[in-house]
Design an enzyme around this catalytic site. Sequence first.
Site, PDB file in Angstrom:
ATOM      1  N   ASN A   9      14.423  35.596  63.565  1.00 27.51           N
ATOM      2  CA  ASN A   9      14.317  34.157  63.301  1.00 27.51           C
ATOM      3  C   ASN A   9      15.683  33.545  63.583  1.00 27.51           C
ATOM      4  OD1 ASN A   9      13.979  31.598  62.318  1.00 27.51           O
ATOM      5  ND2 ASN A   9      13.789  32.200  60.159  1.00 27.51           N
ATOM      6  N   TRP A  10      15.778  32.917  64.754  1.00 24.83           N
ATOM      7  CA  TRP A  10      17.082  32.368  65.154  1.00 24.83           C
ATOM      8  C   TRP A  10      17.433  31.108  64.365  1.00 24.83           C
ATOM      9  CZ3 TRP A  10      17.411  32.505  71.300  1.00 24.83           C
ATOM     10  CH2 TRP A  10      17.224  33.819  71.737  1.00 24.83           C
ATOM     11  N   LYS A  11      16.474  30.549  63.668  1.00 22.86           N
ATOM     12  CA  LYS A  11      16.653  29.287  62.935  1.00 22.86           C
ATOM     13  C   LYS A  11      17.219  28.222  63.892  1.00 22.86           C
ATOM     14  CE  LYS A  11      17.240  31.960  58.764  1.00 22.86           C
ATOM     15  NZ  LYS A  11      17.650  32.006  57.375  1.00 22.86           N
ATOM     16  N   HIS A  98       8.196  29.576  55.896  1.00 23.46           N
ATOM     17  CA  HIS A  98       9.534  30.078  55.584  1.00 23.46           C
ATOM     18  C   HIS A  98      10.083  29.315  54.376  1.00 23.46           C
ATOM     19  CE1 HIS A  98      13.789  31.027  55.937  1.00 23.46           C
ATOM     20  NE2 HIS A  98      13.419  32.072  56.651  1.00 23.46           N
ATOM     21  N   GLU A 100      12.849  28.103  53.751  1.00 25.08           N
ATOM     22  CA  GLU A 100      13.645  26.901  54.065  1.00 25.08           C
ATOM     23  C   GLU A 100      12.734  25.705  54.318  1.00 25.08           C
ATOM     24  OE1 GLU A 100      15.978  28.675  57.187  1.00 25.08           O
ATOM     25  OE2 GLU A 100      16.959  29.943  55.693  1.00 25.08           O
ATOM     26  N   GLU A 170       9.922  37.723  51.759  1.00 24.86           N
ATOM     27  CA  GLU A 170      11.340  37.389  51.823  1.00 24.86           C
ATOM     28  C   GLU A 170      11.791  36.844  50.468  1.00 24.86           C
ATOM     29  OE1 GLU A 170      12.605  36.536  56.106  1.00 24.86           O
ATOM     30  OE2 GLU A 170      11.782  34.673  55.344  1.00 24.86           O
ATOM     31  N   GLY A 176      20.086  35.159  53.686  1.00 27.36           N
ATOM     32  CA  GLY A 176      21.380  34.608  54.105  1.00 27.36           C
ATOM     33  C   GLY A 176      22.467  34.776  53.062  1.00 27.36           C
ATOM     34  N   SER A 215      18.648  39.427  54.436  1.00 23.84           N
ATOM     35  CA  SER A 215      19.909  40.149  54.676  1.00 23.84           C
ATOM     36  C   SER A 215      19.683  41.574  55.182  1.00 23.84           C
ATOM     37  CB  SER A 215      20.783  40.142  53.417  1.00 23.84           C
ATOM     38  OG  SER A 215      21.110  38.818  53.064  1.00 23.84           O
ATOM     39  N   GLY A 236      17.079  37.236  60.024  1.00 18.66           N
ATOM     40  CA  GLY A 236      17.749  35.968  60.306  1.00 18.66           C
ATOM     41  C   GLY A 236      19.085  36.217  60.986  1.00 18.66           C
ATOM     42  N   GLY A 237      20.146  36.210  60.194  1.00 14.90           N
ATOM     43  CA  GLY A 237      21.514  36.309  60.730  1.00 14.90           C
ATOM     44  C   GLY A 237      21.711  37.418  61.755  1.00 14.90           C
TER      45      GLY A 237
HETATM   46  C1  PEP Z   1      15.267  34.679  57.207  1.00 16.06           C
HETATM   47  O1  PEP Z   1      15.696  33.562  57.046  1.00 16.06           O
HETATM   48  O2  PEP Z   1      14.085  34.831  57.591  1.00 16.06           O
HETATM   49  C2  PEP Z   1      16.143  35.807  56.916  1.00 16.06           C
HETATM   50  C3  PEP Z   1      15.610  36.946  56.603  1.00 16.06           C
HETATM   51  O3  PEP Z   1      17.494  35.559  56.980  1.00 16.06           O
HETATM   52  P1  PEP Z   1      18.675  36.622  56.790  1.00 16.06           P
HETATM   53  O4  PEP Z   1      18.304  37.870  57.521  1.00 16.06           O
HETATM   54  O5  PEP Z   1      19.876  35.954  57.382  1.00 16.06           O
HETATM   55  O6  PEP Z   1      18.819  36.850  55.320  1.00 16.06           O
END
Ligand code: PEP
Length: 252
Positions: A9-11, A98, A100, A170, A176, A215, A236-237
Amino acid sequence: MREKIVAGNWKMNKTLDEGKTLASEIVNMYADEVSDDVKAILCTPFINLPSVKGIIGNTKNVFLGAQNCNDHESGAYTGETSVPMLKAIGVSYVIIGHSERREYYNESDEFLAKKVDAALAGGVTPIFCCGEPLEIREAGTHFDYVTKQLTASLFHLSADQFKKIVIAYEPIWAIGTGKTATSDQAQEMHEKLRQHLASKYGDVAEEISILYGGSCKPDNAQEIFAGKDVDGGLIGGASLKSRDFIEIIKSF
Ligand code: PEP
């Protein structure tokens, strides 16, 4: 056999050129280094989707995903993107729900159910996200909280429709933050979710891929993916760095 999936997920990251570079690196590394049958999904910002599709082409096991969709097929919804539009440019998956989007855009369980319906009607697979905030985890009501999210947004589906869903658990406190759920916490929740799905859909629950997100990184992916009900990750990251993303895929 459940599918193993790692979705990035590049956001709201990567300009067009940056996204093209990242996608090319991932596609090349995937072809050179990944032998296992793990599906990789690149969920890019809308504006990068057609170019990234051009880079993915027909690469085996690498797919294009969107991060959101509208719940209508077309019409006067300024600024929105419909599922048929996504499908037309080669999008196979769409992230729905998600945390967010739930938090910043007030997307409710009921509204997300409509997006799920729109995605399925348009032939795009929903990656449906669920997960609890920290206060719910601390209060010890997390199983109840997350299973209710699934019931509210998914349990109107028929078993045939349900087979097409991917779920991503999640925990919001792990997204994050650098704070990962332990492999035991992830497995425990995934098992509960699968039992919950089985209470409604019986054996179909065994066919549903449940991904972990929060994470997840090259140094913890192997331990998390070892859980028998953990079928991959939503990243994500670490999906913004090709080497990290590929190492996570290779953690299976
Ligand atoms: C996400 O936002 O879907 C996610 C898992 O982010 P991160 O890996 O950065 O915690």
